[in-house]
Enzyme design. Structure first.
Site, short mmCIF file in Angstrom:
data_model
loop_
_atom_site.label_atom_id
_atom_site.label_comp_id
_atom_site.label_asym_id
_atom_site.label_seq_id
_atom_site.Cartn_x
_atom_site.Cartn_y
_atom_site.Cartn_z
N ASP A 13 42.72 42.61 29.17
CA ASP A 13 43.96 42.77 28.41
C ASP A 13 43.96 44.00 27.51
O ASP A 13 44.59 44.01 26.45
CB ASP A 13 44.24 41.51 27.55
CG ASP A 13 44.33 40.27 28.41
OD1 ASP A 13 44.73 40.38 29.58
OD2 ASP A 13 43.99 39.18 27.90
N LYS A 16 45.71 47.89 30.65
CA LYS A 16 45.52 48.61 31.92
C LYS A 16 46.86 48.83 32.63
O LYS A 16 47.14 49.93 33.13
CB LYS A 16 44.56 47.82 32.84
CG LYS A 16 43.17 47.64 32.24
CD LYS A 16 42.28 46.78 33.11
CE LYS A 16 42.66 45.32 33.13
NZ LYS A 16 42.51 44.61 31.85
N GLY A 40 46.85 39.60 34.26
CA GLY A 40 48.25 39.72 33.85
C GLY A 40 48.41 41.11 33.28
O GLY A 40 47.88 41.41 32.21
N HIS A 41 49.06 41.99 34.01
CA HIS A 41 49.19 43.39 33.59
C HIS A 41 50.64 43.65 33.17
O HIS A 41 51.55 43.53 33.99
CB HIS A 41 48.75 44.33 34.72
CG HIS A 41 47.29 44.22 35.04
ND1 HIS A 41 46.67 44.96 36.00
CD2 HIS A 41 46.31 43.44 34.48
CE1 HIS A 41 45.38 44.64 36.03
NE2 HIS A 41 45.15 43.72 35.13
N GLN A 224 40.69 42.49 34.68
CA GLN A 224 39.74 41.96 33.69
C GLN A 224 39.08 43.13 32.94
O GLN A 224 39.67 44.18 32.83
CB GLN A 224 38.69 41.05 34.36
CG GLN A 224 39.25 39.70 34.84
CD GLN A 224 39.98 39.78 36.16
OE1 GLN A 224 39.46 40.26 37.15
NE2 GLN A 224 41.21 39.28 36.21
P1 GDP Z 1 46.16 44.42 30.83
O1 GDP Z 1 45.78 43.08 31.39
O2 GDP Z 1 44.97 45.26 30.54
O3 GDP Z 1 47.17 45.14 31.66
O4 GDP Z 1 46.84 44.12 29.42
P2 GDP Z 1 47.90 42.95 29.10
O5 GDP Z 1 49.20 43.32 29.66
O6 GDP Z 1 47.37 41.62 29.44
O7 GDP Z 1 47.89 42.99 27.53
C1 GDP Z 1 48.23 44.13 26.80
C2 GDP Z 1 49.39 43.78 25.87
O8 GDP Z 1 49.53 44.77 24.90
C3 GDP Z 1 50.72 43.73 26.59
O9 GDP Z 1 51.56 42.81 25.95
C4 GDP Z 1 51.25 45.14 26.42
O10 GDP Z 1 52.66 45.22 26.51
C5 GDP Z 1 50.77 45.46 25.03
N1 GDP Z 1 50.46 46.85 24.75
C6 GDP Z 1 49.90 47.78 25.56
N2 GDP Z 1 49.67 48.92 24.87
C7 GDP Z 1 50.07 48.69 23.61
C8 GDP Z 1 50.06 49.47 22.41
O11 GDP Z 1 49.60 50.60 22.36
N3 GDP Z 1 50.56 48.86 21.28
C9 GDP Z 1 51.04 47.61 21.27
N4 GDP Z 1 51.50 47.11 20.13
N5 GDP Z 1 51.07 46.86 22.39
C10 GDP Z 1 50.57 47.38 23.53
P1 IMO Z 2 43.48 41.13 32.91
O1 IMO Z 2 43.37 41.87 34.23
C1 IMO Z 2 41.62 38.52 29.98
C2 IMO Z 2 38.99 35.37 31.51
C3 IMO Z 2 39.46 33.94 31.34
C4 IMO Z 2 38.12 33.24 31.25
C5 IMO Z 2 37.26 34.01 32.23
C6 IMO Z 2 37.18 33.39 33.63
O2 IMO Z 2 44.85 40.75 32.53
O3 IMO Z 2 42.76 41.92 31.86
P2 IMO Z 2 38.82 33.13 35.68
O4 IMO Z 2 40.23 32.63 35.76
O5 IMO Z 2 38.64 34.52 36.16
O6 IMO Z 2 37.86 32.18 36.29
O7 IMO Z 2 38.48 33.12 34.11
O8 IMO Z 2 37.84 35.29 32.33
N1 IMO Z 2 39.96 36.25 32.20
C7 IMO Z 2 40.69 37.19 31.58
N2 IMO Z 2 40.79 37.49 30.27
N3 IMO Z 2 42.28 39.24 30.89
C8 IMO Z 2 42.16 38.96 32.21
O9 IMO Z 2 42.69 39.76 33.18
C9 IMO Z 2 41.38 37.86 32.61
N4 IMO Z 2 41.06 37.30 33.80
C10 IMO Z 2 40.19 36.32 33.54
O10 IMO Z 2 40.22 33.79 30.18
O11 IMO Z 2 37.58 33.40 29.97
MG MG Z 3 46.10 41.05 30.98
#
Ligand code: GDP
Ligand code: IMO
Ligand code: MG
Length: 423
Positions: A13, A16, A40-41, A224
């Site tokens: 998270d 990416k 979840g991207h 991840q």
């Molecule tokens: P990913 O899994 O690495 O793609 O990241 P996620 O989407 O799960 O989580 C990142 C969260 O931070 C999302 O809600 C994005 O919209 C938000 N986000 C990304 N970059 C920034 C930033 O620079 N500032 C803030 N406030 N939110 C951001």
């Molecule tokens: P993105 O790509 C954050 C965590 C879960 C749990 C562990 C194992 O959005 O960064 P799993 O379902 O893979 O067996 O879970 O890994 N986890 C993540 N945490 N971002 C993710 O993906 C994750 N995918 C799995 O919360 O601790």
């Molecule tokens: Mg994510």
């Protein structure tokens, strides 16, 4: 042409999805190499938020080919939902979304097994996203899995039945209370498979090879983060794939000597969702502020993310394991308003000061040693140039660059595509 990689350096998270979307205009092909719908991207542009789970984050760019590589595990049910959402947004994915025949398929019973395994663990549960990731990769390495290419064969449903029957027996073995209606789950699964089969299945390693030969630019998108890597993460509180740079080689068929830049993404602080050790975790008001301002809730499960200060010991480790060449710091805006910032630069490990990530990082073994730095007050969210960044933030960046010995090339100051500062 060398393939560039983009990877999360923490516990996922990091942002990416946002950065892949920002960089896609520079690439011909965006390719996911591991993980599945546990990811979840999030992408934000034109005032709209999109969350992708299995589909690469380049899908909103008409000219980019998006490849789901062999290292990915696909749940046809979730995939169908993602495709339906794209259709609602007017995205014509048919011509630029390709699926590797060697990617493994998540069955409904994999999800049930995930739930049974977690329930049986009680307090020791991993905190899995319950998407069936672990059981699917277990079947892959156990040589029992069903692959996308199998779906093109006439007998795939027989294979499916045999595996699902075996899974049901395994679920019974766990002896936990899991209620399910397999007929219902299968109906949506078969529907998902039919939709999946309308897409182009390819021999992706050959495709990637030919694309490289034809000088196409490729960006491999990680899911991840490094600390969730099956080998190098905080085992057993990890996911079931190699999230680190090596995973791009096995998950796409890229030779190690064909890797170009490795973009490492990290948040200006740290978050983690699910169970497992987290040395710099905060249980105070500072942590609550990060969670609130950063809106730290999982993009896949909606669970609150745990928050804490930046951990340079862990970050350095991730940079080493991945061979990071450029860093991208996300969510700098979330730290605006803190009087003082802390960065963990060493651990107290069993009475000794250490600066590498040891085997055990649980609370009883490790306590963080912090350096303190001045914070900044300015709201960063409308800034677009590096010259606008406040002095204290520049000092924070300089400090990190010195410690990590890698340049920070992007500072992200908000979720939107446009809130991205190149340095
Ligand atoms: P990913 O899994 O690495 O793609 O990241 P996620 O989407 O799960 O989580 C990142 C969260 O931070 C999302 O809600 C994005 O919209 C938000 N986000 C990304 N970059 C920034 C930033 O620079 N500032 C803030 N406030 N939110 C951001
Ligand atoms: P993105 O790509 C954050 C965590 C879960 C749990 C562990 C194992 O959005 O960064 P799993 O379902 O893979 O067996 O879970 O890994 N986890 C993540 N945490 N971002 C993710 O993906 C994750 N995918 C799995 O919360 O601790
Ligand atoms: Mg994510």
């Amino acid at each position: 042409m060398a393939v560039d990689l983009l990877l999360g350096l923490q516990w996922g998270d990091e942002g990416k999805g946002k950065i892949v979307d920002v960089l896609t205009s520079k690439y011909n092909i965006i390719a996911r190499f591991q993980g599945g719908p546990n990811a979840g991207h999030t992408l934000v542009f034109n005032g709209k938020k999109h969350v992708l789970h299995t589909i690469p984050s380049g899908i909103f760019h008409e000219d980019a080919i998006n490849l789901v590589g062999n290292g990915v595990v696909i749940d046809p049910v979730i995939f169908k939902k993602e495709l339906d959402k794209l259709t609602e947004q007017g995205v014509d994915y048919k011509k630029n979304l390709l699926i590797s025949r060697k990617a493994h398929v998540i069955l409904p019973t994999h999800r049930l097994l995930d739930a049974a395994s977690e329930t049986s663990k009680g307090k020791a549960k991993i905190g899995s996203t319950l998407k069936g990731i672990g059981p699917t990769y277990m079947d892959k390495t156990g040589r029992n899995g069903i692959r996308v290419g199998d779906l093109e064969m006439n007998d795939w449903k027989e294979k499916y039945r045999a595996l699902a029957n075996k899974h049901e027996a395994m679920i019974d073995f766990y002896n936990v209370d899991i209620q399910y209606d397999l007929d219902e789950l299968e109906a949506e699964f078969f529907e998902g498979v039919e939709q999946l089969k309308t897409l182009q299945f390819i021999d992706s390693e050959e495709y990637v090879f030919q694309a490289q030969k034809a000088e196409k630019s490729i960006l491999a998108e990680g899911a991840q983060g490094s600390l969730l890597d099956i080998d190098f993460g905080t085992y057993p509180f990890v996911t079931s794939s190699n999230t680190t740079a090596a995973g791009a080689c096995t998950g796409l068929g890229i030779a190690p000597n064909k890797i170009g830049d490795v973009f490492g993404i990290f948040k200006a602080y740290t978050t983690r969702v699910g169970s497992g050790p987290f040395p710099t975790e905060l249980f105070d008001e500072d942590g609550a502020t990060m969670a609130k301002v950063g809106n730290e809730f999982g993009a896949t499960t909606g669970r609150p993310r745990r928050c804490g200060w930046l951990d340079l010991v862990a970050l350095k480790y991730a940079c080493q394991v991945n061979g990071v060449t450029q860093l991208m710091m996300m969510k700098a805006d979330v730290l605006s308003g803190f009087e003082t910032l802390k960065v963990c630069t060493a651990y107290n490990y069993k009475g000794k000061t250490i600066t590498h990530l040891p085997y055990n990082i649980e609370e009883e073994n490790v306590s963080p040693i912090y350096s303190e730095m001045a914070g900044w007050k300015a709201d960063l969210t409308s800034m677009s140039e590096a010259s606008q960044l406040p002095k204290a933030l520049n000092e924070y960046i300089d400090f990190l660059e010195k410690e990590l010995e890698i340049p920070i090339k992007i500072v992200s100051v908000g979720p939107d595509r446009k809130q991205t500062i190149f340095r």
